[in-house]
Scaffold this motif. Structure first.
Motif, PDB file in Angstrom:
ATOM      1  N   ARG A   1       9.968  -4.292  13.375  1.00 35.18           N
ATOM      2  CA  ARG A   1      11.621  -4.315  13.607  1.00 35.18           C
ATOM      3  C   ARG A   1      11.986  -4.196  11.872  1.00 35.18           C
ATOM      4  NH1 ARG A   1      12.600  -7.720  16.787  1.00 35.18           N
ATOM      5  NH2 ARG A   1      11.154  -9.449  17.544  1.00 35.18           N
ATOM      6  N   GLU A   2      13.032  -3.582  12.073  1.00 32.04           N
ATOM      7  CA  GLU A   2      13.578  -2.567  11.200  1.00 32.04           C
ATOM      8  C   GLU A   2      14.268  -3.044  10.231  1.00 32.04           C
ATOM      9  OE1 GLU A   2      17.804  -1.250  12.614  1.00 32.04           O
ATOM     10  OE2 GLU A   2      16.832   0.703  13.524  1.00 32.04           O
ATOM     11  N   THR A   3      14.381  -4.510  10.409  1.00 22.98           N
ATOM     12  CA  THR A   3      14.004  -5.831   9.001  1.00 22.98           C
ATOM     13  C   THR A   3      13.248  -7.142   8.831  1.00 22.98           C
ATOM     14  OG1 THR A   3      16.254  -7.430  10.412  1.00 22.98           O
ATOM     15  CG2 THR A   3      17.241  -5.288   8.853  1.00 22.98           C
TER      16      THR A   3
ATOM     17  N   GLU B   1       6.848  -6.937   0.269  1.00 28.58           N
ATOM     18  CA  GLU B   1       6.961  -7.315   1.388  1.00 28.58           C
ATOM     19  C   GLU B   1       8.096  -8.389   0.857  1.00 28.58           C
ATOM     20  OE1 GLU B   1       4.864 -10.923  -1.247  1.00 28.58           O
ATOM     21  OE2 GLU B   1       3.566  -9.991  -0.262  1.00 28.58           O
ATOM     22  N   ALA B   2       8.262  -9.214   1.917  1.00 30.54           N
ATOM     23  CA  ALA B   2       9.452 -10.165   1.894  1.00 30.54           C
ATOM     24  C   ALA B   2       9.709 -11.491   3.187  1.00 30.54           C
ATOM     25  CB  ALA B   2      11.089  -9.357   2.497  1.00 30.54           C
ATOM     26  N   PHE B   3      10.014 -12.229   3.265  1.00 27.57           N
ATOM     27  CA  PHE B   3       9.817 -13.538   3.642  1.00 27.57           C
ATOM     28  C   PHE B   3      11.508 -13.752   4.822  1.00 27.57           C
ATOM     29  CE2 PHE B   3       6.350 -15.858   2.452  1.00 27.57           C
ATOM     30  CZ  PHE B   3       6.131 -15.957   1.272  1.00 27.57           C
ATOM     31  N   ASP B   4      10.785 -13.902   6.144  1.00 28.30           N
ATOM     32  CA  ASP B   4      12.125 -14.367   6.836  1.00 28.30           C
ATOM     33  C   ASP B   4      13.548 -14.682   6.233  1.00 28.30           C
ATOM     34  OD1 ASP B   4      13.986 -14.917   9.567  1.00 28.30           O
ATOM     35  OD2 ASP B   4      12.075 -14.252  10.857  1.00 28.30           O
ATOM     36  N   SER B   5      14.323 -14.403   6.184  1.00 32.10           N
ATOM     37  CA  SER B   5      15.739 -15.567   5.568  1.00 32.10           C
ATOM     38  C   SER B   5      16.235 -16.578   6.344  1.00 32.10           C
ATOM     39  CB  SER B   5      16.986 -14.526   5.703  1.00 32.10           C
ATOM     40  OG  SER B   5      17.255 -13.996   7.309  1.00 32.10           O
ATOM     41  N   LEU B   6      15.296 -16.335   8.332  1.00 33.07           N
ATOM     42  CA  LEU B   6      15.832 -17.568   8.368  1.00 33.07           C
ATOM     43  C   LEU B   6      14.682 -19.065   8.775  1.00 33.07           C
ATOM     44  CD1 LEU B   6      17.759 -16.085  12.017  1.00 33.07           C
ATOM     45  CD2 LEU B   6      18.615 -17.657   9.966  1.00 33.07           C
ATOM     46  N   ASN B   7      13.641 -18.239   8.224  1.00 37.71           N
ATOM     47  CA  ASN B   7      11.777 -19.107   7.963  1.00 37.71           C
ATOM     48  C   ASN B   7      11.188 -18.352   6.856  1.00 37.71           C
ATOM     49  OD1 ASN B   7       9.518 -20.027   8.714  1.00 37.71           O
ATOM     50  ND2 ASN B   7       9.486 -19.578  10.364  1.00 37.71           N
TER      51      ASN B   7
ATOM     52  N   ASP C   1       8.640 -19.156   5.240  1.00 34.10           N
ATOM     53  CA  ASP C   1       6.639 -19.712   5.874  1.00 34.10           C
ATOM     54  C   ASP C   1       6.800 -18.400   6.882  1.00 34.10           C
ATOM     55  OD1 ASP C   1       7.351 -22.376   4.585  1.00 34.10           O
ATOM     56  OD2 ASP C   1       7.195 -23.222   6.603  1.00 34.10           O
ATOM     57  N   ARG C   2       7.696 -17.612   7.121  1.00 28.25           N
ATOM     58  CA  ARG C   2       6.777 -16.235   7.498  1.00 28.25           C
ATOM     59  C   ARG C   2       6.968 -14.829   7.174  1.00 28.25           C
ATOM     60  NH1 ARG C   2       9.575 -15.388  13.205  1.00 28.25           N
ATOM     61  NH2 ARG C   2       8.414 -16.963  14.137  1.00 28.25           N
ATOM     62  N   LYS C   3       6.319 -14.778   6.218  1.00 28.08           N
ATOM     63  CA  LYS C   3       6.338 -13.296   5.386  1.00 28.08           C
ATOM     64  C   LYS C   3       5.853 -11.582   6.300  1.00 28.08           C
ATOM     65  CE  LYS C   3       2.798 -12.870   2.486  1.00 28.08           C
ATOM     66  NZ  LYS C   3       2.101 -12.544   1.226  1.00 28.08           N
TER      67      LYS C   3
ATOM     68  N   ALA D   1       2.857 -10.185   7.900  1.00 29.39           N
ATOM     69  CA  ALA D   1       1.648 -10.411   7.540  1.00 29.39           C
ATOM     70  C   ALA D   1       0.242 -11.295   7.877  1.00 29.39           C
ATOM     71  CB  ALA D   1       1.491 -11.335   5.752  1.00 29.39           C
ATOM     72  N   ASP D   2       0.695 -12.264   8.893  1.00 29.12           N
ATOM     73  CA  ASP D   2      -0.695 -13.405   9.407  1.00 29.12           C
ATOM     74  C   ASP D   2      -1.358 -11.968   9.965  1.00 29.12           C
ATOM     75  OD1 ASP D   2       0.657 -14.992   8.234  1.00 29.12           O
ATOM     76  OD2 ASP D   2       0.954 -15.698  10.637  1.00 29.12           O
ATOM     77  N   PHE D   3      -1.248 -10.732  10.716  1.00 29.64           N
ATOM     78  CA  PHE D   3      -1.876  -9.762  11.766  1.00 29.64           C
ATOM     79  C   PHE D   3      -2.035  -8.498  11.229  1.00 29.64           C
ATOM     80  CE2 PHE D   3       1.592 -12.897  14.075  1.00 29.64           C
ATOM     81  CZ  PHE D   3       1.015 -13.562  14.877  1.00 29.64           C
ATOM     82  N   ILE D   4      -1.728  -8.522  10.021  1.00 37.33           N
ATOM     83  CA  ILE D   4      -2.150  -7.490   9.081  1.00 37.33           C
ATOM     84  C   ILE D   4      -2.743  -7.571   8.110  1.00 37.33           C
ATOM     85  CG2 ILE D   4      -0.618  -5.686   8.042  1.00 37.33           C
ATOM     86  CD1 ILE D   4       0.105  -5.343  10.597  1.00 37.33           C
TER      87      ILE D   4
END
Length: 258
Positions: free
Chosen positions: A57-59, A82-88, A90-92, A108-111
Protein backbone atom coordinates in the motif's frame (compact mmCIF):
# COMPACT_ATOMS: atom_id res chain seq x y z
CA UNK A 1 30.22 67.50 7.99
CA UNK A 2 29.56 64.20 9.69
CA UNK A 3 32.13 62.70 12.05
CA UNK A 4 33.93 59.86 10.14
CA UNK A 5 34.74 58.09 13.43
CA UNK A 6 31.06 57.95 14.28
CA UNK A 7 30.27 56.35 10.92
CA UNK A 8 32.91 53.68 11.51
CA UNK A 9 31.47 52.89 14.97
CA UNK A 10 27.95 52.57 13.55
CA UNK A 11 29.18 50.27 10.76
CA UNK A 12 30.98 47.99 13.24
CA UNK A 13 27.86 47.90 15.44
CA UNK A 14 25.69 46.86 12.47
CA UNK A 15 28.11 44.06 11.57
CA UNK A 16 28.17 42.82 15.16
CA UNK A 17 24.39 42.71 15.34
CA UNK A 18 24.04 40.77 12.10
CA UNK A 19 26.67 38.12 12.94
CA UNK A 20 24.57 35.96 15.32
CA UNK A 21 21.76 35.81 12.75
CA UNK A 22 24.20 34.60 10.10
CA UNK A 23 25.56 32.00 12.45
CA UNK A 24 22.01 30.86 13.26
CA UNK A 25 21.18 30.53 9.59
CA UNK A 26 24.39 28.57 9.02
CA UNK A 27 23.57 26.30 11.95
CA UNK A 28 20.05 25.69 10.62
CA UNK A 29 21.37 24.90 7.15
CA UNK A 30 23.88 22.49 8.71
CA UNK A 31 21.09 20.75 10.66
CA UNK A 32 19.04 20.34 7.49
CA UNK A 33 22.04 18.92 5.68
CA UNK A 34 22.62 16.44 8.51
CA UNK A 35 18.94 15.42 8.45
CA UNK A 36 19.05 14.82 4.72
CA UNK A 37 22.26 12.86 5.13
CA UNK A 38 20.71 10.67 7.86
CA UNK A 39 17.68 9.93 5.69
CA UNK A 40 19.80 9.03 2.67
CA UNK A 41 22.00 6.65 4.68
CA UNK A 42 19.17 4.49 6.10
CA UNK A 43 20.41 0.93 5.84
CA UNK A 44 18.58 -1.26 3.33
CA UNK A 45 18.41 -5.03 3.72
CA UNK A 46 17.28 -7.97 1.60
CA UNK A 47 13.94 -9.47 2.65
CA UNK A 48 11.47 -12.17 1.61
CA UNK A 49 7.71 -12.69 1.79
CA UNK A 50 6.40 -15.79 3.60
CA UNK A 51 2.65 -15.46 2.89
CA UNK A 52 0.79 -15.36 -0.41
CA UNK A 53 -1.03 -12.35 -1.89
CA UNK A 54 0.16 -9.77 0.65
CA UNK A 55 -0.93 -6.23 -0.14
CA UNK A 56 1.51 -3.40 -0.83
CA UNK A 57 0.00 0.00 0.00
CA UNK A 58 0.98 3.64 -0.49
CA UNK A 59 0.76 4.36 3.24
CA UNK A 60 1.30 2.19 6.35
CA UNK A 61 -2.35 1.50 7.09
CA UNK A 62 -5.06 -0.92 6.00
CA UNK A 63 -6.86 2.15 4.62
CA UNK A 64 -3.91 3.05 2.37
CA UNK A 65 -4.29 2.91 -1.41
CA UNK A 66 -3.56 -0.58 -2.74
CA UNK A 67 -0.63 -0.69 -5.17
CA UNK A 68 -0.07 -4.39 -5.85
CA UNK A 69 0.36 -7.70 -4.05
CA UNK A 70 3.40 -9.88 -3.41
CA UNK A 71 3.78 -13.65 -3.52
CA UNK A 72 5.05 -16.15 -1.00
CA UNK A 73 8.73 -16.70 -1.75
CA UNK A 74 9.17 -13.32 -3.45
CA UNK A 75 12.46 -11.47 -2.86
CA UNK A 76 12.24 -7.83 -1.74
CA UNK A 77 14.33 -4.99 -0.36
CA UNK A 78 13.54 -3.63 3.10
CA UNK A 79 14.07 0.13 2.99
CA UNK A 80 14.97 0.39 6.66
CA UNK A 81 11.79 2.23 7.67
CA UNK A 82 8.91 0.93 9.79
CA UNK A 83 5.67 2.45 11.04
CA UNK A 84 2.56 1.47 12.97
CA UNK A 85 -0.94 1.67 11.56
CA UNK A 86 -2.56 4.91 12.74
CA UNK A 87 -5.83 3.01 13.28
CA UNK A 88 -4.30 -0.12 14.79
CA UNK A 89 -1.19 0.50 16.89
CA UNK A 90 -0.51 -3.25 17.17
CA UNK A 91 -0.03 -3.61 13.42
CA UNK A 92 3.44 -2.77 12.14
CA UNK A 93 4.30 -2.03 8.52
CA UNK A 94 7.64 -2.12 6.71
CA UNK A 95 8.66 0.04 3.77
CA UNK A 96 9.69 -2.31 0.96
CA UNK A 97 10.83 -2.20 -2.64
CA UNK A 98 9.95 -4.84 -5.23
CA UNK A 99 12.36 -6.08 -7.88
CA UNK A 100 10.75 -3.82 -10.49
CA UNK A 101 11.40 -0.74 -8.34
CA UNK A 102 7.86 -0.41 -6.96
CA UNK A 103 7.87 0.87 -3.36
CA UNK A 104 5.19 0.67 -0.70
CA UNK A 105 4.23 -0.63 2.75
CA UNK A 106 3.41 -4.20 3.77
CA UNK A 107 2.51 -5.81 7.11
CA UNK A 108 5.67 -6.76 8.99
CA UNK A 109 4.34 -10.19 10.09
CA UNK A 110 4.75 -11.53 6.56
CA UNK A 111 8.15 -10.02 5.73
CA UNK A 112 11.37 -11.64 6.96
CA UNK A 113 14.31 -9.24 6.83
CA UNK A 114 17.67 -10.84 6.01
CA UNK A 115 15.87 -14.14 5.44
CA UNK A 116 16.46 -16.69 2.69
CA UNK A 117 13.55 -18.50 1.05
CA UNK A 118 13.64 -22.29 0.80
CA UNK A 119 11.27 -25.12 -0.05
CA UNK A 120 11.18 -28.45 1.79
CA UNK A 121 12.20 -31.52 -0.19
CA UNK A 122 11.03 -33.94 2.50
CA UNK A 123 8.86 -34.15 5.60
CA UNK A 124 10.69 -32.45 8.46
CA UNK A 125 10.03 -32.15 12.20
CA UNK A 126 10.34 -28.80 13.97
CA UNK A 127 12.51 -28.44 17.07
CA UNK A 128 11.97 -25.76 19.70
CA UNK A 129 15.71 -25.15 19.98
CA UNK A 130 18.76 -26.38 18.06
CA UNK A 131 18.81 -29.61 20.05
CA UNK A 132 17.45 -33.06 19.15
CA UNK A 133 15.87 -33.34 22.61
CA UNK A 134 13.47 -30.47 21.87
CA UNK A 135 11.42 -32.03 19.04
CA UNK A 136 7.91 -30.64 18.83
CA UNK A 137 4.78 -32.38 17.55
CA UNK A 138 4.71 -30.15 14.46
CA UNK A 139 6.31 -30.82 11.10
CA UNK A 140 6.65 -29.30 7.67
CA UNK A 141 5.61 -31.23 4.57
CA UNK A 142 7.43 -31.59 1.27
CA UNK A 143 6.86 -28.43 -0.85
CA UNK A 144 6.15 -26.12 2.12
CA UNK A 145 7.83 -22.75 1.48
CA UNK A 146 9.53 -21.01 4.42
CA UNK A 147 12.33 -18.56 5.26
CA UNK A 148 15.60 -19.33 7.03
CA UNK A 149 16.49 -16.48 9.35
CA UNK A 150 19.42 -17.89 11.30
CA UNK A 151 22.01 -20.69 11.11
CA UNK A 152 23.76 -22.35 14.02
CA UNK A 153 26.17 -25.21 13.31
CA UNK A 154 24.12 -27.81 11.39
CA UNK A 155 20.78 -26.23 12.42
CA UNK A 156 18.60 -23.66 10.67
CA UNK A 157 16.08 -21.38 12.35
CA UNK A 158 13.04 -21.15 10.12
CA UNK A 159 9.70 -19.33 9.94
CA UNK A 160 6.72 -19.91 7.66
CA UNK A 161 3.33 -21.56 7.24
CA UNK A 162 2.96 -25.33 7.35
CA UNK A 163 0.61 -27.16 5.00
CA UNK A 164 -1.35 -28.31 8.07
CA UNK A 165 -1.03 -25.01 9.94
CA UNK A 166 -3.39 -22.06 10.01
CA UNK A 167 -0.79 -19.42 10.89
CA UNK A 168 2.96 -18.89 10.80
CA UNK A 169 5.13 -21.34 12.73
CA UNK A 170 8.79 -21.03 13.67
CA UNK A 171 11.50 -23.21 15.13
CA UNK A 172 14.66 -25.10 14.20
CA UNK A 173 15.35 -27.86 11.69
CA UNK A 174 18.38 -29.92 10.74
CA UNK A 175 20.21 -28.69 7.66
CA UNK A 176 19.91 -30.48 4.33
CA UNK A 177 16.10 -30.55 4.13
CA UNK A 178 15.63 -27.53 1.87
CA UNK A 179 16.20 -26.35 -1.67
CA UNK A 180 17.04 -22.67 -2.12
CA UNK A 181 16.79 -22.80 -5.91
CA UNK A 182 14.32 -20.22 -7.24
CA UNK A 183 13.10 -22.70 -9.86
CA UNK A 184 12.12 -25.22 -7.16
CA UNK A 185 10.36 -22.56 -5.11
CA UNK A 186 8.37 -21.40 -8.15
CA UNK A 187 7.29 -24.91 -9.18
CA UNK A 188 6.29 -25.76 -5.60
CA UNK A 189 4.08 -22.67 -5.45
CA UNK A 190 2.46 -23.31 -8.84
CA UNK A 191 1.94 -27.00 -8.07
CA UNK A 192 0.21 -26.33 -4.75
CA UNK A 193 -2.05 -23.75 -6.39
CA UNK A 194 -2.95 -26.25 -9.11
CA UNK A 195 -3.91 -29.14 -6.82
CA UNK A 196 -5.90 -26.89 -4.47
CA UNK A 197 -8.43 -26.30 -7.25
CA UNK A 198 -11.55 -28.41 -6.68
CA UNK A 199 -12.24 -28.70 -10.39
CA UNK A 200 -10.26 -31.69 -11.67
CA UNK A 201 -10.27 -30.40 -15.25
CA UNK A 202 -8.73 -27.10 -14.13
CA UNK A 203 -6.19 -29.02 -12.07
CA UNK A 204 -5.06 -30.87 -15.19
CA UNK A 205 -4.91 -27.63 -17.18
CA UNK A 206 -2.80 -25.90 -14.51
CA UNK A 207 -0.43 -28.86 -14.19
CA UNK A 208 -0.06 -29.01 -17.95
CA UNK A 209 0.95 -25.34 -18.03
CA UNK A 210 3.75 -26.13 -15.57
CA UNK A 211 4.90 -29.12 -17.61
CA UNK A 212 4.93 -27.08 -20.83
CA UNK A 213 7.02 -24.23 -19.38
CA UNK A 214 10.64 -24.84 -20.46
CA UNK A 215 11.93 -22.44 -17.80
CA UNK A 216 10.75 -24.86 -15.11
CA UNK A 217 11.79 -28.15 -16.66
CA UNK A 218 14.95 -28.64 -14.55
CA UNK A 219 13.21 -28.32 -11.17
CA UNK A 220 13.45 -31.14 -8.65
CA UNK A 221 9.71 -30.61 -8.00
CA UNK A 222 8.71 -31.55 -11.57
CA UNK A 223 8.54 -35.20 -10.47
CA UNK A 224 5.57 -34.25 -8.26
CA UNK A 225 3.91 -32.39 -11.12
CA UNK A 226 4.32 -35.29 -13.56
CA UNK A 227 3.09 -37.84 -11.02
CA UNK A 228 -0.06 -35.85 -10.22
CA UNK A 229 -0.75 -35.13 -13.88
CA UNK A 230 -0.43 -38.82 -14.75
CA UNK A 231 -2.68 -39.78 -11.85
CA UNK A 232 -5.42 -37.38 -12.92
CA UNK A 233 -5.27 -38.12 -16.64
CA UNK A 234 -5.17 -41.88 -16.10
CA UNK A 235 -8.16 -41.64 -13.77
CA UNK A 236 -10.00 -39.72 -16.47
CA UNK A 237 -9.10 -42.31 -19.09
CA UNK A 238 -10.20 -45.15 -16.81
CA UNK A 239 -13.53 -43.46 -16.21
CA UNK A 240 -13.98 -42.88 -19.94
CA UNK A 241 -13.15 -46.51 -20.68
CA UNK A 242 -15.61 -47.68 -18.03
CA UNK A 243 -18.30 -45.44 -19.49
CA UNK A 244 -17.67 -46.79 -23.00
CA UNK A 245 -17.81 -50.34 -21.65
CA UNK A 246 -21.18 -49.69 -20.04
CA UNK A 247 -22.54 -48.21 -23.24
CA UNK A 248 -21.38 -51.22 -25.25
CA UNK A 249 -22.84 -53.56 -22.65
CA UNK A 250 -26.16 -51.72 -22.82
CA UNK A 251 -26.21 -51.98 -26.59
CA UNK A 252 -25.55 -55.73 -26.44
CA UNK A 253 -28.36 -56.25 -23.94
CA UNK A 254 -30.80 -54.39 -26.13
CA UNK A 255 -29.86 -56.52 -29.12
CA UNK A 256 -30.39 -59.71 -27.10
CA UNK A 257 -33.85 -58.54 -25.99
CA UNK A 258 -34.86 -57.92 -29.57
Amino acid sequence: MKNPNLLIVLLLFAIACSSPQSEGETSEESTNDESEMAESTIEESPAVCIWDNISVRETPTAEGKWITSISVGESLTYKGIEAFDSLNKDRKYLKIQLNDGTEGWSIADFIVVDGEIGVFLEETFIYNRPDLLTKSDKKYERLDIIAVQNIQDDWQEIVGKRAEGKWIDSGWIKRGKLSFESIDIAVAKFFKEAVENEDETKQIEALNLILENPDLSESKIMVDVKSKYTELTNTGNDQLAASDSLKQSGSSDSLMVE
